[in-house]
Write an enzyme that holds these catalytic residues in place. Structure first.
Site, PDB file in Angstrom:
ATOM      1  N   ASP A 123      25.526 -20.170  59.161  1.00  0.00           N
ATOM      2  CA  ASP A 123      25.386 -21.263  58.188  1.00  0.00           C
ATOM      3  C   ASP A 123      25.598 -20.701  56.788  1.00  0.00           C
ATOM      4  O   ASP A 123      24.654 -20.477  56.043  1.00  0.00           O
ATOM      5  CB  ASP A 123      23.991 -21.891  58.332  1.00  0.00           C
TER       6      ASP A 123
ATOM      7  N   GLU B 124      32.869 -25.073  58.346  1.00  0.00           N
ATOM      8  CA  GLU B 124      33.546 -26.121  57.582  1.00  0.00           C
ATOM      9  C   GLU B 124      33.188 -27.475  58.174  1.00  0.00           C
ATOM     10  O   GLU B 124      32.676 -27.584  59.300  1.00  0.00           O
ATOM     11  CB  GLU B 124      35.063 -25.926  57.604  1.00  0.00           C
TER      12      GLU B 124
END
Length: 619
Positions: A589, A598
């Site tokens: 993350d 993304e």
């Protein structure tokens, strides 16, 4: 409830027995979690409910693991269910021995439930969860709101998203022409003797580009969701139900969001009477010395439009100073336009007939152009600034476009192309670059002579996928590589299961869709929800240019799905943290990890679709 943080673990009390719960993750933290994992948002009362517990240590050779005792407690610390589970065995995707805990018998609505597994003198406890009929209601609206947040050419207003996420207008008037005339390798494309106003549309992902082939599958998914909503009489997206500027215009709010993207796709069509020089055929082995052919490009669609160079991360769109332009038309983009415009004509008929007619005209023109120029493959003109979205196989897009045109018009010529396609009635995994199943799903939806056969194909595919569940420690119908956008692979499979449940009436297929959603929302080896705002351990730092979560720019709004585990992680931030990772744990993350973290329109679209279906088909 009294809590104390000890070495990343929250210690609480369960009826006099110490309980260990996972703490909230530090920014960018990535590690394996040794607690019962489950859907951190919750469950509908009548849905299956499964948690998975992984043994902390690696299994010594030949060791037989004992059964485990487990309990479910409510917010008042009362045991409401208990049981015993035998070991499943090694879960190949994470490299750990796991136990599956089935507590589906618990149907009582409530908040703050936890699953506890006895481990010596302590219970290791899951994150809290709810049982509610409407557990997916907010998710379907939040996942749809993602598209308003991603809009180009208009301000994102605080009255719809709150002050934190509001931003000024960016790329307000996008009047552009093709890049070039020479590409960065020295090939002379000749340029385009016209400009197009390609304002509006959605920013594709974490960048500021707008891409026809990815916008195509995303807007198709939203229109397909609309067809399902209409079929089941769901009023969730009636005018005024969604927080967007068009609310109150007398039209369905879901179609309002669709139209914002369709306007962009339609604007990407080459005007009549235009000839261009394009590289035809597969020239991937000679990119430095392309051969060009003069073609009638009328009705084709430009592949994409984006910045000349990649902008820095983060860069909010209104601060983007890069020059913007068009890539040349491609057959893939042209077929995406043909398919979605044909679908647009179908769903807008009776809602806005003039717009439906405009879409159908564009669809027919695009399909004719693709048949006239069937092998104009997408080749990058610039070194960077936008995603590639190259596609070396176009027969699937031809099938999809023909299916959409046939479903909308009923014309024999399109039916003949559908039946002659090698993809006829294909039902398999799909993505932006593999779109044949979209055509079959449409044929399974619309009343044509092919509907029964298309439905049989979908159910057969779902039955085959179901056979994968029994071999997976996390009880998911997913036995394939974890690649870029793996969470969307989960949601796209959930769509297939939803279709199978609808047309067969077999609740087992609905359970499989729930299993896949459970995985995305926390029942995975990382004990992590890949959807922002859903779960106590949820994605917070996406690869995105205006949700930087850096103290100046905001975190992602709720309802945004990360790409997820990618066993072929390619970015520096992922490689530095994920060396030797098991496939289901290859995720970080981190804003820099474009290959795992993304976000994208074609990933949020199926998340929205599945959440809307689960909420709209609840008992």
């Amino acid at each position: 409830m009294k809590q104390a943080l000890l070495a990343g673990v929250v210690m609480t009390c369960l009826g006099g027995v110490a309980m260990a719960q996972p703490s909230l993750p530090r920014p960018y933290q990535h590690h394996y979690m040794e607690f019962p994992t489950l859907n951190q948002t919750g469950f509908q009362p009548d849905s299956p409910k499964i948690a998975v517990y992984a043994v902390p240590e690696d299994a010594p050779a030949g060791k037989a693991w004992p059964a485990i005792d487990w309990v479910v407690k409510d917010a008042a610390n009362t045991v409401v269910l208990s049981g015993r589970s035998e070991p499943f065995g090694l879960n190949a995707g994470s490299g750990k021995v796991v136990y599956q805990i089935d507590f589906s018998a618990l149907k009582t609505p409530g908040s703050g439930y936890v699953v506890g597994v006895k481990n010596g003198d302590t219970y290791k406890v899951s994150t809290p969860f709810d049982i509610r009929v409407d557990v997916y209601q907010s998710l379907k609206y939040d996942a749809l709101a993602f598209f308003y947040h991603q809009r180009a050419s208009v301000p994102i207003e605080a009255k719809y998203v709150g002050e934190r996420f509001a931003r000024p207008v960016a790329h307000e008037k996008e009047i552009v022409t093709c890049w070039g005339p020479k590409d960065y390798r020295g090939n002379d494309w000749g340029g385009c003797p016209y400009t197009l106003d390609v304002s509006k549309g959605w920013y594709d992902a974490g960048d500021h580009g707008k891409y026809v082939v990815n916008g195509g599958i995303a807007v198709w998914t939203l229109m397909n969701a609309y067809e399902g909503v209409q079929a089941r009489g769901d009023r969730s997206f009636d005018d005024g139900r969604v927080k967007i500027p068009e609310a109150g215009n007398g039209k369905n709010d879901l179609l309002d969001e669709v139209r914002f993207e369709m306007d962009f796709l339609l604007a990407m069509q080459v005007p009549d009477g235009q000839t261009l020089t394009l590289p035809l055929g597969d020239q991937r082995k000679s990119l430095d010395k392309l051969t060009f052919t003069r073609v009638d490009a009328s009705g084709m669609a430009h592949h994409k439009m984006h910045d000349e160079h990649w902008t820095a991360i983060p860069t909010p769109p209104h601060l983007d100073k890069e020059k913007r332009g068009l890539s040349y038309p491609s057959t893939a983009a042209t077929l995406n336009l043909a398919a979605t415009a044909a679908q647009c004509a179908r769903v807008f008929k009776g809602v806005d007939d003039a717009y439906a007619d405009r879409c159908l005209t564009a669809a027919k023109k695009a399909y004719a152009a693709a048949k006239r120029v069937p092998d104009a493959y997408a080749i990058d003109v610039l070194r960077g600034g936008g995603g590639g979205y190259g596609d070396g196989h176009l027969s699937d897009e031809f099938y999809w476009a023909a299916a959409e045109l046939y479903a909308t018009t009923g014309e024999a010529a399109y039916a003949e192309d559908v039946k002659a396609s090698p993809h006829h009635l294909t039902a398999t995994d799909f993505s932006w670059g593999k779109t044949d199943t979209l055509g079959t799903l449409t044929l399974a939806t619309v009343d044509t002579p092919l509907r029964s056969a298309a439905r049989q194909a979908v159910v057969a595919r779902a039955a085959l996928m179901r056979t994968e569940t029994g071999g997976q420690g996390y009880h998911i119908a997913f036995n394939k590589p974890y690649v870029w956008g793996s969470t969307a692979d989960f949601m796209n499979r959930a769509m297939l299961f939803a279709y199978a449940a609808d047309v067969s009436g077999d609740a087992a297929y609905r359970a499989e869709a729930v299993n896949l959603m459970d995985y995305v929302l926390g029942r995975n080896p990382l004990n992590f929800s890949y959807v922002s705002g859903y779960g106590e351990r949820a994605m917070q730092h996406p690869h995105h240019r205006f949700w930087a979560n850096d103290g100046t720019l905001p975190p992602p709004p709720p309802g945004v799905i990360a790409g997820g585990p990618n066993q072929n992680s390619s970015d520096t931030d992922a490689r530095a943290r994920l060396k030797g990772c098991a496939p289901q744990t290859c995720y970080v993350d981190h804003i820099g990890s474009y290959s795992t973290n993304e976000v994208a329109v074609n990933w949020n679209a199926p998340l929205f679709w599945v959440a809307a279906w689960l909420d709209g088909t609840r008992n």
